[in-house]
Scaffold this active site. Sequence first.
Site, short mmCIF file in Angstrom:
data_model
loop_
_atom_site.label_atom_id
_atom_site.label_comp_id
_atom_site.label_asym_id
_atom_site.label_seq_id
_atom_site.Cartn_x
_atom_site.Cartn_y
_atom_site.Cartn_z
N ASN A 121 -87.07 41.24 -25.75
CA ASN A 121 -87.57 41.64 -27.07
C ASN A 121 -86.94 40.74 -28.14
OD1 ASN A 121 -88.08 42.92 -29.51
ND2 ASN A 121 -87.56 44.98 -28.79
N CYS B 250 -89.72 44.44 -35.85
CA CYS B 250 -90.65 43.90 -34.85
C CYS B 250 -92.08 43.76 -35.36
CB CYS B 250 -90.64 44.76 -33.60
SG CYS B 250 -88.98 45.03 -32.98
N HIS C 67 -96.46 43.29 -29.31
CA HIS C 67 -95.01 43.08 -29.39
C HIS C 67 -94.41 43.44 -28.04
CE1 HIS C 67 -90.90 43.31 -30.35
NE2 HIS C 67 -90.84 44.62 -30.28
#
Length: 331
Positions: free
Chosen positions: A288, A118, A257
């Site tokens: 996500n 990520c 994020h």
Amino acid sequence: MTKMNEKKVGIIGLGKYLPEHRLSNKDLEKIVDTTDEWITARTGIKERRIAADNEATSDMAVKAAKNALENAKLNPGDIDLVIVATITPDMFFPATACIVQNKLGINSVPAFDISVACSGFMYGIAIANQFIKTGVYKHVLVIAAEKMSSVTDWTDRSTCVLMGDGAGAAILGEVKDGGILSVYLGADGSKGDLLNMPAGGSRIPATVSTVEGRLHFLKMQGNELFRHAVKIMAEAAMKATEPLGLKGDDISLVIPHQANIRILNAVAKRMGIDPAKKLYLNIEKYGNMSAASSAVALTEAVEEGRVKKGDTILLDAFGAGLTWGAVVIKW
Ligand code: COA
């Protein structure tokens, strides 16, 4: 921070691509034992995009890259280096960046992938920044693209509700004013077991039993990761802003994020910023998307006019590895 004789580096173009198919929480209720209420309350996610079967990470990456080139008013031939941040490459090798480079028709420029989950967009920006400020390259294309649905266990309700597919891209180049003010990166390999995909690599190559054991899907210890995410993202924000003498108030917008709305609200609290005014969220629409999350979030924040010329923004990410990174940019 920029030193004398170094070029100022900024983002001069942004792009994104999201697959058409939307998978809602209601759709997930039919697949696993979950509810729209649980997913919304515990994560902030309402739906996510899912790439088509014949759509690989490089296909999404190329579309986001073309969108960013258009936005920067540049041609593929203007790009000197291609970086793709992904943990869901088309295949182990060649690098997805090489596949993208070929599809963009720029077959002689260097191209490589980075695998930091990520945080990939932060690491990509950091690498591009170095190459440009030292005068090695003029324009660097950083793409963050993920087909998380390809490593998602659709029988595991604790992870399948979280992930989505998509791609974001940024072109970095020299700017006259503002640009990247600071970059802070970190990693802690001792906590790698909290989020991984156990099989398919050299440690546990693919066999019938690894497939039967569902070892080619991501495994996550959500609770523990949650705690680390809050602490580390808040710390990363501080490490990137403090050397510049910036406080929460000086930041116009935090673009993090998008892992979980509760993580992001807790980070905002630790930073002393009002989430309603200064926290950019699009997790509701996409879930996500690993590295792609912060790239798409930045692109949409700019498209929506949430980032204006002169604003000081903070990008902040955390992911498997563990890895993390924060970047302060004056727009
Ligand atoms: N629907 C309904 N119930 C669910 C569920 C789902 N989709 N997923 C888990 N549950 C259940 C669990 O089985 C558990 O039930 P139990 O108490 O009977 O055992 C209960 O909900 C609570 O589970 P828990 O894991 O404690 O929930 P949580 O509040 O920690 O939320 C996450 C789970 C995954 C949303 C949260 O831990 C998280 O977001 N973690 C960080 C994820 C992350 O950042 N990952 C990537 C890093 S970039």
